[in-house]
Design an enzyme around this catalytic site. Structure first.
Site, short mmCIF file in Angstrom:
data_model
loop_
_atom_site.label_atom_id
_atom_site.label_comp_id
_atom_site.label_asym_id
_atom_site.label_seq_id
_atom_site.Cartn_x
_atom_site.Cartn_y
_atom_site.Cartn_z
NE ARG A 28 -0.82 4.60 1.80
CZ ARG A 28 -1.70 5.57 2.05
NH1 ARG A 28 -1.79 6.60 1.22
NH2 ARG A 28 -2.50 5.53 3.09
CE1 TYR A 41 2.81 0.27 -0.12
CE2 TYR A 41 0.96 -0.21 1.31
CZ TYR A 41 1.97 0.62 0.92
OH TYR A 41 2.19 1.81 1.58
CE1 TYR A 101 13.50 5.83 6.56
CE2 TYR A 101 11.23 5.42 7.24
CZ TYR A 101 12.40 6.16 7.33
OH TYR A 101 12.47 7.22 8.18
CB ALA A 144 14.00 8.91 13.05
#
Length: 288
Positions: A76, A80, A102, A217
């Site tokens: 990752r 990035y 996000y 959430a």
């Protein structure tokens, strides 16, 4: 006649604004973040759902998804860095760039901080606009006031990678459970055995019957928060998508600091505060 054309003194230079979409589609986007999106020449998007990207395209016709740069087995961190390079190409081309992330663009997000650092070092305008984060949603959905006994937030893997002391008098909140223990940065989900190892580490500070909360959430307005209450011992077998957060409520009450309380009493007497010494049982912080 001199045909040489001098560059305009007010020639537009590139800029970048990193903004947060919030957690729940549409309802968490602030007016200022929306303005950055609508006025941008180019919008880069690193969002949780393709549906959110489609919604974003209603605000700006040039939305470029960053999700395709993720690949199974690919670090990752490499992804990035590629994101930063992509954004800086457009900034250097003199465009007004908006990068939409996000939640909050500065929380559990390496690229926004890095691209702002790089842009500023090269003399470009760069700005981060706060967004509603999963932490904000957690406080609201679980009824937690971080000002009462405090909260200790940790990326879950840090408990396995490092020697960290947990504050069992506060709420301990562990993030990114889905990739707990991943050292390759190339997996989107670690097997359940890694979660078992996390529980083993937590058992050093909490009993197996300590009540915990598994929280997620809602990302769409039609959804509600996902809240599972269970014991720590039951956590390994909990319903789990990888997007959850683990909340460990306080195990012990706050212990009064009698030495400092005595010194505060002396200061109050010396400076004539007129306030009677507070009882140790009075809440640490009260506010309206």
């Amino acid at each position: 006649m001199n045909t040489d054309v001098e560059p305009a003194k007010n020639e537009p230079r590139g800029s970048i604004a990193c903004v947060g979409m919030g957690i729940t589609l549409g309802s968490h986007l602030t007016p200022l973040s929306r303005s950055h999106i609508e006025q941008a020449d180019v919008v880069f998007a690193a969002l949780s759902d393709h549906v959110v990207e489609l919604w974003l395209q209603r605000l700006n016709p040039d939305v470029r998804s960053l999700q395709p740069y993720y690949k199974p087995g690919k670090s990752r961190m490499k992804t990035y860095r590629e994101w930063v390079d992509l954004m800086m190409v457009e900034v250097r081309a003199g465009k007004r760039v908006c990068a939409v992330f996000y939640g909050h663009p500065g929380i559990f997000a390496w690229s926004p901080h890095k691209v702002i650092e790089v842009a500023r070092a090269e003399g470009y305008q760069a700005h981060m606009e706060a967004g509603i984060s999963a932490e904000d949603c957690l406080y609201a959905d679980l009824g937690i006031d971080p000002g009462r006994v405090g909260c200790q937030h940790l990326e879950a893997s840090q408990l396995l990678f490092f020697e960290r002391n947990l504050d069992t008098t506060a709420h301990v909140i562990l993030w990114q459970l889905g990739v707990v223990g991943d050292r390759s940065l190339g997996r989107f989900r670690t097997p359940d055995a890694y979660r078992e190892l996390l529980v083993e580490r937590l058992r050093e500070d909490y009993p197996a019957d300590h009540g915990v909360i598994v929280y997620r959430a809602p990302t769409l307005p039609i959804e509600g928060p996902h809240i599972q209450r269970m014991t720590l011992g039951e956590f390994v077998g909990a319903e789990f998508t990888g997007q959850e957060t683990l909340v460990l409520p306080p195990l012990h009450p706050l212990k009064p600091n009698l030495v400092m309380r005595a010194r505060l009493d002396a200061l109050d007497a010396e400076h004539g505060s007129g306030i009677e010494p507070a009882s140790p049982t009075i809440a640490v912080k009260e506010k309206i």
